[in-house]
Scaffold this active site. Structure first.
Site, PDB file in Angstrom:
ATOM      1  N   ARG A 132       0.804  -1.226   0.000  1.00  0.00           N
ATOM      2  CA  ARG A 132       0.000   0.000   0.000  1.00  0.00           C
ATOM      3  C   ARG A 132       0.833   1.270   0.000  1.00  0.00           C
ATOM      4  O   ARG A 132       0.593   2.191  -0.776  1.00  0.00           O
ATOM      5  CB  ARG A 132      -0.896   0.062   1.249  1.00  0.00           C
ATOM      6  N   THR A 133       1.797   1.338   0.921  1.00  0.00           N
ATOM      7  CA  THR A 133       2.537   2.589   1.071  1.00  0.00           C
ATOM      8  C   THR A 133       3.345   2.862  -0.192  1.00  0.00           C
ATOM      9  O   THR A 133       3.337   3.978  -0.724  1.00  0.00           O
ATOM     10  CB  THR A 133       3.443   2.528   2.318  1.00  0.00           C
ATOM     11  N   HIS A 159       5.698   6.185  11.551  1.00  0.00           N
ATOM     12  CA  HIS A 159       5.113   6.051  10.203  1.00  0.00           C
ATOM     13  C   HIS A 159       4.256   7.305   9.990  1.00  0.00           C
ATOM     14  O   HIS A 159       3.032   7.245   9.951  1.00  0.00           O
ATOM     15  CB  HIS A 159       4.280   4.777  10.145  1.00  0.00           C
ATOM     16  N   LYS A 206      27.402  -5.548  -2.401  1.00  0.00           N
ATOM     17  CA  LYS A 206      28.865  -5.490  -2.595  1.00  0.00           C
ATOM     18  C   LYS A 206      29.549  -4.893  -1.368  1.00  0.00           C
ATOM     19  O   LYS A 206      30.724  -4.563  -1.397  1.00  0.00           O
ATOM     20  CB  LYS A 206      29.191  -4.632  -3.813  1.00  0.00           C
TER      21      LYS A 206
HETATM   22  C1  NCD Z   1       1.732  -0.768   8.343  1.00  0.00           C
HETATM   23  C2  NCD Z   1       3.230  -0.674   8.487  1.00  0.00           C
HETATM   24  O1  NCD Z   1       3.976  -0.988   7.560  1.00  0.00           O
HETATM   25  O2  NCD Z   1       3.651  -0.250   9.546  1.00  0.00           O
HETATM   26  N1  NCD Z   1       1.333  -0.956   7.022  1.00  0.00           N
HETATM   27  C3  NCD Z   1       1.105   0.160   6.258  1.00  0.00           C
HETATM   28  O3  NCD Z   1       2.002   0.933   5.992  1.00  0.00           O
HETATM   29  N2  NCD Z   1      -0.155   0.372   5.865  1.00  0.00           N
HETATM   30  C4  NCD Z   1       1.100  -1.690   9.282  1.00  0.00           C
HETATM   31  C5  NCD Z   1       1.533  -3.126   9.321  1.00  0.00           C
HETATM   32  O4  NCD Z   1       2.453  -3.558   8.642  1.00  0.00           O
HETATM   33  O5  NCD Z   1       0.902  -3.847  10.091  1.00  0.00           O
END
Ligand code: NCD
Length: 360
Positions: free
Chosen positions: A86-87, A169, A115
């Protein structure tokens, strides 16, 4: 002399000794998005408004073509050293909406890191080809180090943190705030709401970033519902105390369900399990399904950063209160808004919007 705080003026050691708030001032001044604590409420609101405008303008072909001209002079490097669907895709799509070209490294096994090159040197290399770095990395704080390094190599391009360690995040927190704001548009906004976080709150970086952003809203109450071994970190509770945000720490999901305005589910993050340490306890009480739909408010929303496992039953996917798929789509629009404002080009969208007044 300007009193702006610039990363190029501070040593790594002195920088590391700063509080998150103080670090945030540096990141903001240099155009990076690295931690949730760098945002003000005004900035969140401006990004949400911009995201909605971009979305509306994009609905018509002329509008979409206009948006594609805005950053056609820029290139972004997507460096994802951790799994992502998704991200990664939503950042990539956000770049495409604005006409930004993208390059990517999604697997460090295909880069010169095999490397023996350090990740820092790899990123320094990328910075020569791009005008922005969007990065996800398993080491907490590494994106910050990269931003500091850029400033000290005089290659000052913005770094956007797309997930660092189990810690931060910030862009997920932006899309979560955007989803909450839109969900509560007709019920007075985020102020005064009861927001319940459920699942692995110890290692869920999305919750850690979002909990802090919610301190910017008045009279919210946060509930952290998790097994003891996966409960939210004391560092986050300390930040909430400092901000004067009310919270409740609990293991009893059923008792708080009826008062929730938003229920934010998360999965168990067992990729962080240390061998021999029994973090992953029985999580069966920390799930939501059809049997709970009569208990929760008619106006409540159920969210999840995704990917999910079994903590949300698929039976409720078509429930109007289940907003996690919409939440995911919101990510693309808020990330487009963030990228555009990082380059300081939001005025052009606002002007277009005022001139053409696209409707929802
Ligand atoms: C999350 C993450 O990567 O922290 N996913 C996301 O970016 N939507 C949550 C997760 O991995 O559970």
């Amino acid at each position: 002399m300007s009193d702006q705080k610039e990363l190029s003026d501070i040593s790594w050691k002195a920088f590391n000794a700063l509080s998150l708030k103080e670090k945030g001032d540096y990141f903001r001044a240099d155009g990076h998005t690295l931690i949730a604590q760098q945002f003000s409420r005004g900035q969140l609101e401006a990004l949400c408004t911009l995201a909605t405008r971009i979305k509306r303008i994009n609905k018509r072909r002329e509008g979409a073509n206009f948006l594609k001209t805005l950053l056609s002079d820029k290139r972004a490097m997507l460096y994802f050293a951790q799994p992502s669907s998704r991200t990664y895709l939503s950042f990539n799509a956000a770049c495409q909406i604005l006409g930004l070209d993208t390059m990517d490294v999604r697997d460090t096994a295909t880069s010169s890191e095999v490397k023996g090159e350090s990740a820092e040197d790899t990123l320094r290399t990328f910075s020569s080809y791009a005008d922005m770095i969007i990065m996800r990395h398993p080491a907490g704080g590494f994106a910050e180090r990269v931003a500091w390094m850029m400033a000290h190599t005089k290659r000052e391009i913005p770094v956007l943190n797309a997930g660092s360690g189990a810690d931060q995040h910030p862009t997920q927190a932006l899309l979560d705030v955007y989803t909450l704001a839109r969900s509560f548009e007709k019920t007075g906004g985020i102020d005064g709401k009861h927001i319940i976080f459920v699942g692995d709150l110890l290692r869920g970086r999305t919750v850690r970033s979002l909990a802090w952003m919610l301190t910017l809203y008045k009279d919210v109450t946060l509930y952290f519902v998790a097994p003891d071994s996966l409960q939210i970190g004391q560092d986050i509770l300390d930040l909430l105390d400092q901000a004067g945000t009310k919270y409740v720490v609990s293991q009893d999901f059923a008792s708080v369900m009826p008062i929730a305005d938003a229920i934010y589910m998360t999965r168990i993050q067992d990729e962080w399990d240390v061998e021999g340490e029994a973090r992953t306890t029985d999580s069966s009480d920390f799930r939501i399904g059809a049997e709970h739909m009569d208990i929760i408010k008619d106006t409540a929303v159920i969210m999840h950063p995704l990917p999910r496992r079994k903590e949300i039953s698929t039976e409720i996917d078509n429930e109007p209160r289940a907003v996690y798929w919409r939440q995911m789509r919101n990510g693309m629009w808020i990330r487009a808004a963030l990228i555009l404002s990082t380059f300081g080009r939001e005025d052009e969208v606002n002007q277009y919007y005022d001139d053409y007044k696209p409707v929802a």
